[in-house]
Each structure stands twice: as structure tokens, then as C-alpha cells.
Scaffold this active site. Sequence first.
Site, PDB file in Angstrom:
ATOM      1  N   HIS A 177      37.554  41.398  36.881  1.00  0.00           N
ATOM      2  CA  HIS A 177      38.855  41.288  36.224  1.00  0.00           C
ATOM      3  C   HIS A 177      39.113  39.835  35.846  1.00  0.00           C
ATOM      4  O   HIS A 177      38.762  38.920  36.597  1.00  0.00           O
ATOM      5  CB  HIS A 177      39.981  41.752  37.163  1.00  0.00           C
ATOM      6  CG  HIS A 177      39.853  43.182  37.576  1.00  0.00           C
ATOM      7  ND1 HIS A 177      40.707  43.767  38.479  1.00  0.00           N
ATOM      8  CD2 HIS A 177      38.984  44.155  37.202  1.00  0.00           C
ATOM      9  CE1 HIS A 177      40.379  45.036  38.646  1.00  0.00           C
ATOM     10  NE2 HIS A 177      39.330  45.297  37.879  1.00  0.00           N
ATOM     11  N   ASP A 234      45.041  42.495  35.325  1.00  0.00           N
ATOM     12  CA  ASP A 234      45.475  43.718  36.014  1.00  0.00           C
ATOM     13  C   ASP A 234      46.573  44.436  35.228  1.00  0.00           C
ATOM     14  O   ASP A 234      47.752  44.121  35.353  1.00  0.00           O
ATOM     15  CB  ASP A 234      45.988  43.379  37.415  1.00  0.00           C
ATOM     16  CG  ASP A 234      44.883  42.971  38.373  1.00  0.00           C
ATOM     17  OD1 ASP A 234      43.706  43.209  38.052  1.00  0.00           O
ATOM     18  OD2 ASP A 234      45.201  42.411  39.444  1.00  0.00           O
ATOM     19  N   ARG A 280      32.793  52.289  35.471  1.00  0.00           N
ATOM     20  CA  ARG A 280      33.329  51.855  34.175  1.00  0.00           C
ATOM     21  C   ARG A 280      32.939  52.872  33.109  1.00  0.00           C
ATOM     22  O   ARG A 280      31.773  53.043  32.791  1.00  0.00           O
ATOM     23  CB  ARG A 280      32.805  50.461  33.844  1.00  0.00           C
ATOM     24  CG  ARG A 280      33.128  49.453  34.943  1.00  0.00           C
ATOM     25  CD  ARG A 280      32.598  48.056  34.665  1.00  0.00           C
ATOM     26  NE  ARG A 280      32.908  47.166  35.796  1.00  0.00           N
ATOM     27  CZ  ARG A 280      32.771  45.847  35.778  1.00  0.00           C
ATOM     28  NH1 ARG A 280      32.323  45.244  34.672  1.00  0.00           N
ATOM     29  NH2 ARG A 280      33.074  45.131  36.837  1.00  0.00           N
ATOM     30  N   HIS A 313      45.725  39.660  39.269  1.00  0.00           N
ATOM     31  CA  HIS A 313      44.866  39.053  38.252  1.00  0.00           C
ATOM     32  C   HIS A 313      45.596  39.100  36.915  1.00  0.00           C
ATOM     33  O   HIS A 313      46.397  40.024  36.668  1.00  0.00           O
ATOM     34  CB  HIS A 313      43.558  39.838  38.108  1.00  0.00           C
ATOM     35  CG  HIS A 313      42.786  39.995  39.376  1.00  0.00           C
ATOM     36  ND1 HIS A 313      41.972  41.091  39.625  1.00  0.00           N
ATOM     37  CD2 HIS A 313      42.687  39.200  40.469  1.00  0.00           C
ATOM     38  CE1 HIS A 313      41.396  40.961  40.802  1.00  0.00           C
ATOM     39  NE2 HIS A 313      41.825  39.816  41.355  1.00  0.00           N
ATOM     40  N   HIS A 354      38.696  42.356  31.488  1.00  0.00           N
ATOM     41  CA  HIS A 354      37.635  41.714  32.260  1.00  0.00           C
ATOM     42  C   HIS A 354      37.260  40.373  31.646  1.00  0.00           C
ATOM     43  O   HIS A 354      37.549  40.095  30.480  1.00  0.00           O
ATOM     44  CB  HIS A 354      36.432  42.640  32.366  1.00  0.00           C
ATOM     45  CG  HIS A 354      36.634  43.752  33.347  1.00  0.00           C
ATOM     46  ND1 HIS A 354      35.804  43.976  34.431  1.00  0.00           N
ATOM     47  CD2 HIS A 354      37.598  44.717  33.425  1.00  0.00           C
ATOM     48  CE1 HIS A 354      36.227  45.021  35.122  1.00  0.00           C
ATOM     49  NE2 HIS A 354      37.322  45.495  34.526  1.00  0.00           N
ATOM     50  N   HIS A 391      38.319  52.577  33.639  1.00  0.00           N
ATOM     51  CA  HIS A 391      37.584  53.004  34.837  1.00  0.00           C
ATOM     52  C   HIS A 391      37.697  54.509  35.072  1.00  0.00           C
ATOM     53  O   HIS A 391      38.604  55.176  34.557  1.00  0.00           O
ATOM     54  CB  HIS A 391      38.102  52.247  36.054  1.00  0.00           C
ATOM     55  CG  HIS A 391      37.741  50.787  36.034  1.00  0.00           C
ATOM     56  ND1 HIS A 391      36.644  50.286  36.681  1.00  0.00           N
ATOM     57  CD2 HIS A 391      38.331  49.736  35.405  1.00  0.00           C
ATOM     58  CE1 HIS A 391      36.570  48.975  36.476  1.00  0.00           C
ATOM     59  NE2 HIS A 391      37.586  48.621  35.702  1.00  0.00           N
ATOM     60  N   HIS A 421      41.883  47.610  32.684  1.00  0.00           N
ATOM     61  CA  HIS A 421      41.898  46.174  32.975  1.00  0.00           C
ATOM     62  C   HIS A 421      41.300  45.342  31.847  1.00  0.00           C
ATOM     63  O   HIS A 421      40.508  45.844  31.048  1.00  0.00           O
ATOM     64  CB  HIS A 421      41.074  45.887  34.242  1.00  0.00           C
ATOM     65  CG  HIS A 421      41.427  46.747  35.407  1.00  0.00           C
ATOM     66  ND1 HIS A 421      40.489  47.462  36.117  1.00  0.00           N
ATOM     67  CD2 HIS A 421      42.628  47.010  35.988  1.00  0.00           C
ATOM     68  CE1 HIS A 421      41.089  48.133  37.094  1.00  0.00           C
ATOM     69  NE2 HIS A 421      42.388  47.885  37.027  1.00  0.00           N
ATOM     70  N   HIS A 443      43.798  41.072  43.650  1.00  0.00           N
ATOM     71  CA  HIS A 443      44.137  42.176  42.754  1.00  0.00           C
ATOM     72  C   HIS A 443      45.501  42.764  43.117  1.00  0.00           C
ATOM     73  O   HIS A 443      45.869  42.858  44.293  1.00  0.00           O
ATOM     74  CB  HIS A 443      43.080  43.270  42.848  1.00  0.00           C
ATOM     75  CG  HIS A 443      43.367  44.468  41.995  1.00  0.00           C
ATOM     76  ND1 HIS A 443      43.280  44.443  40.630  1.00  0.00           N
ATOM     77  CD2 HIS A 443      43.765  45.723  42.331  1.00  0.00           C
ATOM     78  CE1 HIS A 443      43.605  45.629  40.156  1.00  0.00           C
ATOM     79  NE2 HIS A 443      43.901  46.428  41.160  1.00  0.00           N
TER      80      HIS A 443
END
Length: 203
Positions: free
Chosen positions: A79, A99, A159, A96, A65, A136, A63, A87
Amino acid sequence: MLLKACFLVVVAAFVAGEETRTAVVHLVGTTRGNVTLTQTGTGPVTVTGIIEGLNPGQQHGFHIHEKGDISSCMNAGGHYNPHGKKHGGPSDKERHVGDLGNIQADSNGIAHISITDSMIKLTGQHSVIGRSVVVHAEPDDLGKGGKPDSLTTGHAGARLTCGVIGIKDPVLGWQEAKSAAGRMVSVSGFSVLMTVVILAQYF
């Protein structure tokens, strides 16, 4: 002469508008790699790269952020979601901006990334420059897993690594010019413009 000058300004503005912008992300640590984001004009962004140190054979949430504070990956915020959406997956209308779904690790724990996305931008009000990429520990369920955090994080877990999205070798004209006549063009665009200058001699 005035007509010729106006013609060249219009062409310069067109070429500058189609310049290619490039940004890079360096990921360090046990999970490490490099990611490149490229956009030509106002077209989609291509995301390419290689990330190592992943769980072999597993998908990992991937993603953009909202923040570029990577003193800890937790400081990168959530995000990137300037439109206040839930999401979702990369192909969903409800998602998002950040995403980007999952990356797939091979049997050696290496992911080869090739993504084309029309929502992230490298210029304008919602540019992702200065924000961060986060990898992630778990797969992103794309908002469809029914977990309490499916519609916020995709239940993608911890993360593993993160990096700031930074400009790579800024091209001429990266910043928006105040007028078309004052715009600079990229190296690739310059050759096109010179061709037009030569042809213009025959007007």
C-alpha cells in the site's frame, strides 16, 4: 498600467491554483472496470467508477499501491505509505495514504464506486500519479481484524486486478509553473480570467 498587470497576474495564479486535475485507471481481466480520480486545487480527491467481475454481494479491499509496475499485480508493491503509518480505514488518523477501504459488489458482482478522500493527491510530492490501484479478493478488515497482516494489508487476500493511475487529458497548468506570471490556466479558468480582463479596463 503596472497596477492592472499585477492584478491580472494575481488572478491568473489564483485560477490556475484551482484547476481540476483528472486521472484514470483501466482494470482488465476477469475483474475489470474503469476508475476516475478528480481533484480541484488542493481539495480532496473524488474516486468514481464501475468494476465488474467481483464476488456477488461481497466487499473487496480497494487500495492504492506504491508502484506502477503491473506486469504482475504482485509487482505493484505494498500500500502507498509515504508516512510510515500502520494500515487502517479511510476515516482513521492512523492509515496508509493508499487505504481506501472496501468496495461493495451488488448481486451481479458489480461495484459502483464513489469515494471522497483527503489524503490522496494528484499533485505534489506525494502524488499518486504513476502508482496503481489494486482490487483484492477479500474484504479489508481496516486494521481491526486481529490477524497477523491486519496492520499491513487489512487481511484483504489475493490481488484480483490492478491498473496504473495515469493522467487523463492533461489540463493547462498541470505542471507547477516557475512563477505566477508564467502559469497557464485551464479552459474553465480562462473564461473567468477573460471576465476579469474586461472589468480591469474600468480601473
